[in-house]
Scaffold this motif. Structure first.
Motif, PDB file in Angstrom:
ATOM      1  N   TRP A  29       0.852  -1.193   0.000  1.00 11.79           N
ATOM      2  CA  TRP A  29       0.000   0.000   0.000  1.00 11.79           C
ATOM      3  C   TRP A  29       0.889   1.245   0.000  1.00 11.79           C
ATOM      4  O   TRP A  29       1.128   1.855   1.038  1.00 11.79           O
ATOM      5  CB  TRP A  29      -0.879   0.037   1.245  1.00 11.79           C
ATOM      6  CG  TRP A  29      -1.841  -1.113   1.383  1.00 11.79           C
ATOM      7  CD1 TRP A  29      -2.432  -1.817   0.392  1.00 11.79           C
ATOM      8  CD2 TRP A  29      -2.312  -1.669   2.620  1.00 11.79           C
ATOM      9  NE1 TRP A  29      -3.249  -2.780   0.914  1.00 11.79           N
ATOM     10  CE2 TRP A  29      -3.206  -2.714   2.284  1.00 11.79           C
ATOM     11  CE3 TRP A  29      -2.079  -1.391   3.965  1.00 11.79           C
ATOM     12  CZ2 TRP A  29      -3.846  -3.479   3.256  1.00 11.79           C
ATOM     13  CZ3 TRP A  29      -2.722  -2.141   4.928  1.00 11.79           C
ATOM     14  CH2 TRP A  29      -3.593  -3.168   4.575  1.00 11.79           C
ATOM     15  N   LYS A  30       1.359   1.631  -1.140  1.00 14.03           N
ATOM     16  CA  LYS A  30       2.317   2.740  -1.177  1.00 14.03           C
ATOM     17  C   LYS A  30       1.812   3.950  -1.953  1.00 14.03           C
ATOM     18  O   LYS A  30       2.195   5.081  -1.682  1.00 14.03           O
ATOM     19  CB  LYS A  30       3.646   2.266  -1.768  1.00 14.03           C
ATOM     20  CG  LYS A  30       4.352   1.247  -0.878  1.00 14.03           C
ATOM     21  CD  LYS A  30       5.672   0.817  -1.474  1.00 14.03           C
ATOM     22  CE  LYS A  30       6.362  -0.215  -0.587  1.00 14.03           C
ATOM     23  NZ  LYS A  30       7.646  -0.661  -1.169  1.00 14.03           N
ATOM     24  N   ASP A  31       0.965   3.729  -2.936  1.00 13.86           N
ATOM     25  CA  ASP A  31       0.528   4.841  -3.769  1.00 13.86           C
ATOM     26  C   ASP A  31      -0.957   4.691  -4.087  1.00 13.86           C
ATOM     27  O   ASP A  31      -1.312   4.001  -5.054  1.00 13.86           O
ATOM     28  CB  ASP A  31       1.339   4.889  -5.065  1.00 13.86           C
ATOM     29  CG  ASP A  31       1.062   6.165  -5.841  1.00 13.86           C
ATOM     30  OD1 ASP A  31       0.595   7.123  -5.197  1.00 13.86           O
ATOM     31  OD2 ASP A  31       1.319   6.189  -7.048  1.00 13.86           O
ATOM     32  N   PRO A  32      -1.860   5.271  -3.290  1.00 18.42           N
ATOM     33  CA  PRO A  32      -1.548   6.131  -2.137  1.00 18.42           C
ATOM     34  C   PRO A  32      -1.281   5.291  -0.887  1.00 18.42           C
ATOM     35  O   PRO A  32      -1.672   4.140  -0.806  1.00 18.42           O
ATOM     36  CB  PRO A  32      -2.821   6.959  -1.972  1.00 18.42           C
ATOM     37  CG  PRO A  32      -3.913   6.031  -2.429  1.00 18.42           C
ATOM     38  CD  PRO A  32      -3.319   5.225  -3.555  1.00 18.42           C
ATOM     39  N   ARG A  33      -0.672   5.915   0.085  1.00 15.97           N
ATOM     40  CA  ARG A  33      -0.376   5.265   1.350  1.00 15.97           C
ATOM     41  C   ARG A  33      -1.550   5.489   2.305  1.00 15.97           C
ATOM     42  O   ARG A  33      -2.031   6.615   2.437  1.00 15.97           O
ATOM     43  CB  ARG A  33       0.902   5.854   1.946  1.00 15.97           C
ATOM     44  CG  ARG A  33       1.437   5.134   3.171  1.00 15.97           C
ATOM     45  CD  ARG A  33       2.692   5.851   3.660  1.00 15.97           C
ATOM     46  NE  ARG A  33       3.209   5.251   4.870  1.00 15.97           N
ATOM     47  CZ  ARG A  33       4.106   4.287   4.906  1.00 15.97           C
ATOM     48  NH1 ARG A  33       4.596   3.814   3.752  1.00 15.97           N
ATOM     49  NH2 ARG A  33       4.540   3.776   6.051  1.00 15.97           N
ATOM     50  N   PHE A  60      -8.057   5.337   3.589  1.00 17.89           N
ATOM     51  CA  PHE A  60      -7.475   6.468   2.873  1.00 17.89           C
ATOM     52  C   PHE A  60      -8.227   7.753   3.243  1.00 17.89           C
ATOM     53  O   PHE A  60      -9.310   7.702   3.840  1.00 17.89           O
ATOM     54  CB  PHE A  60      -7.522   6.207   1.374  1.00 17.89           C
ATOM     55  CG  PHE A  60      -6.748   4.994   0.955  1.00 17.89           C
ATOM     56  CD1 PHE A  60      -5.355   5.026   0.918  1.00 17.89           C
ATOM     57  CD2 PHE A  60      -7.393   3.801   0.620  1.00 17.89           C
ATOM     58  CE1 PHE A  60      -4.627   3.904   0.555  1.00 17.89           C
ATOM     59  CE2 PHE A  60      -6.673   2.685   0.249  1.00 17.89           C
ATOM     60  CZ  PHE A  60      -5.281   2.724   0.222  1.00 17.89           C
TER      61      PHE A  60
END
Length: 636
Positions: A29-33, A60
């Motif tokens: 889960w990095k983009d978006p975090r 998010f």
């Protein structure tokens, strides 16, 4: 010990006690975090230790639960800023709220506007430092020692009341706070925020406790949302019913009378009269019987009803008359019950519907009083329905039908509806509670109204429906309520004779459509910004003369309007016409009838609406137009 966490069919094994942040890498889960996670439906921040297995979900910024996390973190940033600027300050509490957040502080002197500017500037510095919000779990003894050493006496008081053996604290830089969380990963994510105001607030809402300074603020994930909110806030200030109440001479609260007690001025009284007339006529048309009851009663009545057991802190002190204790009434229901009980009742009479615009008195702490919205004396649009069990669902449906109709007449078409179910402590059997909850749900569904279950939030005597109306600014106001009561019929030993010629216990429904006239009037003022629809407007038309020679025809017009049932005034002052028009617009009068040479010669009217439209009408034509708007109760 390893635990399994799954997400969308994927599964990972992690060490029990690992922070939620490890799942960011594990699931990519990095983009978006995400800003937080849900594990088994529970909201957790990325610093919380994971001690159980289950299905996880990333949270998010667009998630409905994300905004309270942001605002809770903003409250901690506020507290850290205050402590850095005012080291002697002691911390109270600082929760997120529906509109933003606040934090309470004990300080030697009240905060000023200059202080707020300095605190907001310091908050921006803390945001730039990007402090991680690190969660720690301590024993109660460790936590008490930690906050005692820091002189945080209010935190120590809270710790001592926590039933668990361990408590959680959050650290950001040198700042530490007692808190359950959850929070954002770091302070750098608190970017779009604004401090709004400061006010006095008693510790834990009790005026016997020290008064603290409460700083209010708000925060959003982006600057555009913050800007839109601040614009709505400015519009809300412009619509503030306290400000408009003074400007439009609608009501006042005078120190000589006492806080929380309303004086209705002539113009406000006209609006109230129109509401009351409509209310009474509609109730009589729908099979209600009008009753009137006294403002006081023997105090023993409230023992029988149970109010002294469950509601004593909201009742005024008793008064002694002829060596007997009397009580200002906080509710109308015991009186209606005694009217019911005044003679034997048959099942053939049901349902019996009593209604009353009954003024009641409740003690509210001075710190929570707020204009018309929170008062100590108010008039409920009250009704109580006595019915058989087989009539319960239909009666609830009828009440809902009446609620929806009433609110639509006043221009409210959107609501939030909650069905509150059986609490832990209750009277009556589980079986009858289930029947009542089922009847409430069935009536809502039959009416086609969507609702949410509010588990365990029913009152001790029965389940209820609460309805919140949405105004033009998107704010929700609690007004209507429908409550099923098993307790009072039992306490007062109510009965009716059934078809078997034996006594049976009726079911009682408490209901209010508007809530109280005072609160509803306050909501209406803000909803309309004081520009009431024609049928409610205190003055529906004002006749304006251009010069003294126009006075005879102007007086004739004003008389004819009054004869037609239109509330009309005459402004024949020697002021310039433009001044008189502007003044009428400030007073938010729907129609301005201008009388000059042309109008006198043609015996016609030039009419200007408060929206700026110009009309040319005959007198009869204008009367017919206004009377139609009054009869049809046109809102906008």
């Amino acid at each position: 010990m390893k635990i399994r966490i799954s997400w969308q069919g994927k599964e990972v094994e992690i060490e029990s006690g690992s922070p939620g942040a490890v799942l960011v890498e594990a699931f990519g889960w990095k983009d978006p975090r995400p800003i937080a996670i849900r594990l088994g439906g529970e909201l957790l921040d990325l610093h919380s230790p994971l001690n159980r297995e289950g299905e996880v979900e990333p949270v998010f910024p667009e998630d409905p639960e994300a905004l309270p996390v942001l605002r809770h973190t903003a409250a901690h940033v506020l507290a850290q800023a205050v402590k850095e600027l005012f080291p002697e300050a002691r911390l109270g509490i600082g929760p997120a709220t529906e509109e933003g957040f606040y934090y309470d502080f004990e300080v030697p002197r009240p905060f000023t506007e200059e202080d707020l500017e300095a605190i907001e500037k310091k908050m921006k510095q803390i945001v730039k430092r990007c402090y991680p919000l690190r969660r720690e779990e301590l024993s109660k003894e460790e936590a008490e020692r930690l906050f005692s050493e820091r002189g945080e006496t209010y935190k120590v008081e809270l710790i001592r009341e926590i039933p668990e053996d361990r408590v959680s604290v959050y650290r950001q830089g040198d700042f530490v706070d007692l808190c359950r969380g959850p929070h954002l990963p770091h302070t750098g994510m608190v970017k779009a925020f604004k401090l709004l105001s400061v006010a006095g607030a008693y510790w834990r809402g009790d005026e016997r406790n020290p008064q603290l300074q409460r700083i209010y603020g708000t925060a959003f994930f982006d600057k555009e949302a913050l800007k839109a909110y601040l614009e709505r806030l400015e519009e809300a200030k412009r619509r503030d019913h306290r400000k408009l109440g003074r400007e439009l001479e609608l009501f006042s609260i005078e120190e000589e009378v006492g806080p929380g007690l309303i004086l209705w001025h002539p113009k406000g009284a006209i609006v109230r009269k129109e509401i009351e007339d409509f209310w009474r006529e509609e109730h009589l048309r729908r099979g209600y019987q009008l009753v009137y009851t006294p403002h006081i009663a023997l105090r023993d009545l409230w023992k029988v009803s149970g109010h002294l057991d469950f509601y004593a802190e909201n009742m005024f002190a008793p008064m002694e008359i002829d060596e007997r204790a009397y009580q200002l009434k906080p509710m109308n229901c015991p009186f209606h019950i005694l009217i019911y009980k005044s003679r034997k009742r048959s099942y053939r009479e049901f349902p019996i519907r009593y209604c009353e615009l009954g003024t009641v008195y409740r003690y509210e702490r001075s710190g929570v009083l707020h204009g018309l919205l929170r008062v100590r004396g108010f008039t409920q649009d009250d009704a109580h329905i006595f019915c058989r069990e087989d009539q319960l669902e239909e009666e609830i449906f009828r009440v809902l039908d009446l609620v929806v109709y009433f609110l639509s007449v006043f221009g409210f078409e959107e609501y939030q509806i909650y069905l509150s179910t059986r609490p832990e402590k209750y009277v009556g059997s589980e079986e009858i509670w289930e029947k009542a909850e089922g009847a409430l749900a069935a009536a809502l569904e039959k009416k086609g109204l969507s609702y949410e279950i509010d588990p365990g939030e029913g009152v001790f005597y029965g389940p209820k429906i609460d309805l919140k109306i949405r105004d033009v600014l998107g704010r929700f106001w609690q007004c209507s309520t429908i409550q099923v009561d098993f307790n009072i019929p039992e306490r007062f030993d109510l009965s009716y004779i059934g078809p078997d010629n034996r006594p049976h216990r009726p079911i009682m429904i408490h209901r209010a459509l508007l809530g109280s006239l005072e609160r509803f009037f306050g909501v209406l003022i803000e909803h309309y910004a004081g520009a009431f629809p024609v049928w409610l407007a205190p003055v529906q038309a004002v006749v304006l003369t251009v010069a003294d020679r126009h006075l005879p025809f102007a007086e004739e017009v004003q008389r004819e309007l009054s004869r037609a049932g239109i509330r009309a005034e005459l402004d024949a002052r020697g002021e310039r016409l433009g001044f008189k028009i502007r003044e009428a617009q400030v007073k938010k009068i729907p129609y301005m009838v201008i009388i000059g040479d042309k109008e006198v010669e043609g015996r016609r009217l030039t009419v200007r609406t408060r929206k700026g439209e110009n009309l040319e009408l005959g007198l009869e034509e204008f009367c017919a137009r206004v009377r139609r708007e009054i009869a049809e109760k046109i809102v906008f």
